[in-house]
Design a protein around this motif. Structure first.
Motif, PDB file in Angstrom:
ATOM      1  N   UNK A  48       0.827  -1.207   0.157  1.00 31.44           N
ATOM      2  CA  UNK A  48       0.163  -0.109   0.179  1.00 31.44           C
ATOM      3  C   UNK A  48       0.942   1.169  -0.030  1.00 31.44           C
ATOM      4  N   UNK A  49       2.097   1.113   0.580  1.00 24.75           N
ATOM      5  CA  UNK A  49       2.769   2.464   0.654  1.00 24.75           C
ATOM      6  C   UNK A  49       3.501   2.766  -0.644  1.00 24.75           C
ATOM      7  N   UNK A  85       2.124   7.478   6.235  1.00 24.75           N
ATOM      8  CA  UNK A  85       2.359   8.557   6.985  1.00 24.75           C
ATOM      9  C   UNK A  85       2.288   9.792   6.220  1.00 24.75           C
ATOM     10  N   UNK A  86       2.510   9.691   5.175  1.00 28.27           N
ATOM     11  CA  UNK A  86       2.794  10.899   4.365  1.00 28.27           C
ATOM     12  C   UNK A  86       1.465  11.376   3.613  1.00 28.27           C
ATOM     13  N   UNK A  95      -5.822  14.144   5.299  1.00 33.83           N
ATOM     14  CA  UNK A  95      -4.577  13.948   4.267  1.00 33.83           C
ATOM     15  C   UNK A  95      -4.972  12.617   3.749  1.00 33.83           C
ATOM     16  N   UNK A  96      -6.393  12.213   3.936  1.00 31.51           N
ATOM     17  CA  UNK A  96      -6.800  11.063   3.312  1.00 31.51           C
ATOM     18  C   UNK A  96      -8.133  11.537   2.490  1.00 31.51           C
ATOM     19  N   UNK A 105      -8.472   8.014  11.288  1.00 26.77           N
ATOM     20  CA  UNK A 105      -8.257   9.545  10.703  1.00 26.77           C
ATOM     21  C   UNK A 105      -8.774  10.634  11.443  1.00 26.77           C
ATOM     22  N   UNK A 106     -10.115  10.329  12.209  1.00 30.32           N
ATOM     23  CA  UNK A 106     -10.520  11.382  13.130  1.00 30.32           C
ATOM     24  C   UNK A 106      -9.982  11.150  14.517  1.00 30.32           C
TER      25      UNK A 106
END
Lengths: 683, 274
Positions: free
Chosen positions: A105-106, A135-136, A454-455, A465-466
């Motif tokens: 996935x990265x 992370x990015x 960021x996603x 994410x939240x």
């Protein structure tokens, strides 16, 4: 020789019947063998991959996006790419093309995908979802979402059009809007990914620098899409089929669903409201998207916003004097906003064509909740439209709006700040309303310029994410009731919104009593982000809709089937939070027109199954009276048959027959030729 | 594994038997009828035995592994015995048919002898081979080959050879069985049943439990379809099967020549029983 003749006929007869029965037997045999799915031989050969999500083809007026496989699937030798150097084997060095790449996935980035796209040695791609999220950041959406369908164009604020001022989604790599000619699947289960990697390590790894030998581990992906080119072509073909064929084979379907809306004071939906009545519209979107089909967790982009909206609606309904407020408030949940504002464009169209009880002239102001969950140091930004504010009648109304919001935030842990007056609106449903008429309105967001998310519109926009965190070791019931920090933060935003709305609607009382309930917010977040099959949701839905609630992670994609789970759940939650329980029997509730009462026309009655008694297994159903309605959210382009429209959304989804994936070993060509030689010798 | 494997395996499995058919059966309509009816009789016996097995499996507890294994063994046993019973029934039917043919003929001789009627065995064999091979051939058309779970690569090849040998075995068993019935030599019939049991027992060591198979017919198919891994295959199954086949061939040659020209004096001893 009567007896002899009879005997001769008998023998011939028997022979013919024997042959006939044998033919039937052979047919049965062949058919029986044809139905040997999952028979033991097939299980010796193939390992099916069950927890996958495909990438499907979507079309709009001018382009096709997504992925396509061959009619009978694409097969390729598996190659695992865990670092960028591994790609060289696939693109140039490997001796057994075409390859089926298993990607970490990265590494799922635009650069790599464009390299794969240009190569003829790739027959498909399987992406293993990366845990934890990259992370990015990762966003397959566009840098400028819904460009060209908002309000800013060459005629209206040209300096703001096409994200000239600010790119809202800078991490967007636009992958979801590219067209690939090979299938791409998402591997959601880490165990299945491990099985594939094990097969690769056993058979496909080169031994001591030499070429790997047959048999090799291969993967086959089936995802053949029927639609091509663009919406105009596929809708034309579909309409020809429907018009002239006895067995029509349609090739694509328009993305459509329903918007959910409800008013604070009940209105008669069969006629239009008084032209002098004023309505404040509160809006959020309820859908999201990602690269893969039906994978759209949309936590920050949609769920947090509509959960806050629902909590604000609940808080407002608890205020005692709301029915006497001079202005009405309409809580609207738009579906399909991700795809060029399907829901809001349809509602504006209906309002213009007088098909909606409320007209554009009735709208006093507009408040939209965009992404609100990732507030930086508790700041909530207020976005307005600089072009309409140049109008002398709009500007003071906008200022009143902003002032009401700022007043309501006193005492709450929310700091409201206006963005620069020359900054345009972020992508929002409000832009569609502005296209039709200049209305004073604001969009609340947690970002000033570009998104904090960021996603955005990716498979990683989940509860993590939240920042929803639950302590270890809780049972599902305890998790449902546990109040997370995210829930508390969103409840504060909801409180501010509810208080501001009360003031804007003309309320004169003290607003400090208006509070959104963090526990409700937390339960909604759990239900819409983690598991829909929980006790609270079970108690608020109708009895015959048990298929609505599932145990897997909820997804919020608009899809082509009507009334997706998200829309129905929002409808039932809104009814539960804003409606009242009335003492009707089941017959009265299901058939309210039977009992004559003019008030009944303004309400919608739902017979819900109620919660389960802790001691017994039965539920206590009851009737809920609410003002929750559904209106169609299908792009006007399809109503008007303007399939190439640039004014309205024209997104369609292709149809397909078979989507699956499996792995197996493939043998060398030499073995096959040996087999042929032996066969020849035999004969 | 594509068309190469498909055609290769089907020619290996059915080639010799079809050649036999072509050279000796196709010209004679009576032999064709006997062949086809023989195939039908085998089919009926399989249907009945799979029905019994299916009922037994559905009536039993699917979680009980030893019981399922026991049921499988019982199923194989029952199937073999039923096939042989149907072979006997067919023999009886053919005897009646000979009487009828003799009554019809001009010279009081049956145009076909009971030894030639042992072509019924070939019918049995072809149908049994078809059932063994067809789902294998269907899977052979797909892109994959056996081996991802560790089975041998030569699975298809071995199954094809096995089927070929089984077809011949059925033919020879037919000859021996009918000869035994004709000449009242019961030991021949017992030998046929015994070798049939051994060969089927070797063949039915299935990998998966039968409870995973969904329906009766496919369950019965799996009985005849699946074969164990290669080393066990070659030594413990294909080898003995070929050996039995050779032995049966010898016995049938000794027992009575099947290729007797029609016409002329009445061929075979009991052409007509008054």
């Amino acid at each position: 020789m009567a007896a002899g003749a009879g005997w001769r006929m008998g023998a011939g007869e028997r022979g013919r019947r024997g042959a006939e029965t044998l033919f039937r037997g052979l047919l049965f045999c062949v058919l029986g063998c044809g139905f040997c799915w999952g028979n033991s031989v097939e299980r010796k050969i193939y390992i099916p991959l069950n927890k996958t999500a495909p990438c499907v083809r979507l079309l709009n007026a001018t382009h096709q996006i997504g992925c396509q496989s061959s009619m009978n699937g694409d097969t390729g030798v598996i190659h695992v790419v865990e670092k960028a150097q591994d790609l060289k084997w696939v693109l140039t060095d490997g001796p057994h093309p075409p390859y089926m790449v298993l990607l970490d996935g990265e590494l799922f980035t635009r650069e790599l995908m464009l390299q794969l796209k240009g190569s003829s040695r790739i027959s498909g791609l399987a992406v293993a979802i990366s845990k934890p999220s990259p992370a990015q950041g990762f966003s397959p959406g566009l840098k400028c979402p819904n460009d060209g369908f908002g309000v800013y164009s060459n005629d209206y604020g040209p300096q703001y059009a096409h994200c000239n001022w600010t790119a809202w989604n800078p991490l967007g790599n636009g992958l979801a809007y590219e067209d690939f000619n090979f299938p791409i699947f998402l591997l959601e289960d880490a165990n299945e990914t491990q099985v594939i990697k094990q097969c690769y390590q056993d058979h496909n790894l080169p031994q001591n620098g030499s070429v790997p030998e047959y048999p090799l581990c291969a993967m086959q992906l089936f995802a053949h899409m029927h639609a091509v080119t663009n919406t105009v072509t596929c809708m034309r073909r579909s309409s020809l089929q429907t018009a002239f064929s006895l067995n029509p084979e349609e090739v694509c379907d328009a993305l459509s669903d329903y918007n959910v809306w409800s008013t604070l004071k009940p209105i008669n939906t069969s006629s239009k409201i008084n032209p002098l009545d004023e309505v404040i519209i509160v809006a959020t979107r309820i859908d999201s998207h990602s690269f893969f089909w039906n994978v759209a967790p949309g936590a920050e982009s949609a769920v947090a916003s509509f959960v806050t909206h629902l909590a604000a609606a609940e808080a407002l309904h608890k205020v005692p004097d709301v029915q006497m407020l001079p202005r009405n408030i309409m809580f609207t949940f738009f579906q399909g906003e991700t795809f060029d504002y399907i829901g809001s464009s349809r509602m504006v169209y209906d309002m213009k064509m007088d098909k909606f009880p409320i007209r554009l002239d009735n709208i006093h102001s507009f408040l939209e909740l965009s992404q609100v969950a990732l507030r930086n140091s508790s700041v909530l930004w207020v976005h307005t439209d600089p072009v309409s504010r140049r109008n002398d009648s709009i500007q003071p109304q906008v200022e009143t709006l902003v002032e009401a919001l700022i007043n309501s935030s006193v005492g709450a842990n929310v700091t409201l700040q206006e963005v620069g007056q020359s900054q345009p609106l972020p992508p929002s449903s409000f832009q569609r309303f502005l296209r039709a008429k200049s209305i004073p309105g604001v969009v609340l967001a947690d970002h000033r310029t570009s998104f904090q998310n960021r996603y955005y519109q990716s498979m990683y926009d989940t509860a993590e994410n939240i920042l929803m965190k639950y302590p270890e070791g809780l049972s599902p019931e305890e998790t449902l009731d546990y109040v997370t920090d995210t829930a508390k933060s969103l409840a504060e935003v909801a409180t501010v919104v509810a208080r501001a709305l009360y003031q804007l609607a003309g309320g004169t009382g003290n607003t400090s009593a208006i509070q959104a309930d963090p526990r409700t917010v937390s339960r909604m977040l759990y239900g819409f982000l983690i598991k829909t099959n929980n006790s609270w949701f079970q108690s608020i839905i109708k009895q015959d809709l048990k298929g609505l609630l599932g145990d897997e992670l909820p997804q919020h994609y608009i899809a082509v089937t009507t009334l997706v789970n998200t829309t129905q759940l929002v409808q039932y939650v809104l009814a539960n939070l804003t409606g009242t329980v009335v003492n009707f029997t089941k017959e009265e509730c299901l058939n309210p027109e039977k009992t004559p009462n003019p008030e009944k026309e303004m309400y919608v009655y739902t017979w819900v199954q109620g919660s389960r008694d802790p001691n017994s297994t039965s539920r206590v159903p009851f009737c809920v009276q609410s003002t929750v309605h559904l209106t169609k959210a299908a792009s006007p382009a399809f109503e008007l048959k303007q399939w190439g429209s640039t004014e309205y959304s024209t997104w369609t989804e292709s149809r397909w027959k078979d989507i699956r994936a499996r792995i197996f070993l493939i043998a060398s060509k030499e073995l096959e030729s040996t087999l042929e030689a032996i066969a020849e010798a035999d004969i | 594994m594509t068309l190469a494997v498909f055609f290769g395996c089907s020619f290996i499995a059915f080639g010799p038997a079809l050649g036999l058919c072509l050279f000796s059966v196709v010209r004679e309509p009576l032999r064709v009828i006997i062949l086809v009816a023989g195939a039908f009789f085998w089919l009926v016996s399989l249907l009945l035995s799979s029905l019994v097995w299916f009922i037994a499996v559905k009536a039993s507890d699917p979680g009980d592994e030893p019981l399922q294994k026991g049921l499988l063994i019982f199923g194989v046993l029952f199937s073999v015995l039923l096939q042989e019973a149907f072979r006997f029934l067919y023999y009886k039917l053919l005897r009646k048919a000979i009487e009828g043919l003799v009554a019809l003929s001009e010279d009081g001789c049956s145009p076909i002898s009971i030894q030639q009627m042992a072509y019924a065995g070939l019918g049995f064999g072809l149908m049994s081979g078809a059932f063994s091979m067809i789902n294998l051939l269907a899977d052979a058309l797909g892109p994959g080959t056996v081996g991802i779970h560790g089975d041998s690569q030569l699975y298809f090849l071995t199954s094809a050879f096995m089927t070929m040998v089984m077809i011949f075995l059925h033919t020879f068993w037919g000859i021996l069985f009918f000869h035994g019935c004709e000449t009242q030599r019961w030991w021949e019939m017992v030998a046929v049943i015994f070798t049939h049991l051994i060969v089927s027992g070797l063949g039915s060591r299935v990998r998966q439990a039968p409870s995973q198979d969904p329906e009766g017919p496919s369950g019965a198919l799996s009985l005849s379809c699946s074969l164990p891994a290669l080393p066990a295959l070659w030594c413990c199954q294909l080898g003995p099967t070929v050996a039995f086949s050779a032995i049966s061939f010898l016995f049938s040659v000794i027992g009575g020549p099947p290729f007797v020209p029609a016409g002329g004096r009445c061929p075979g001893a009991p052409a007509a029983r008054e």
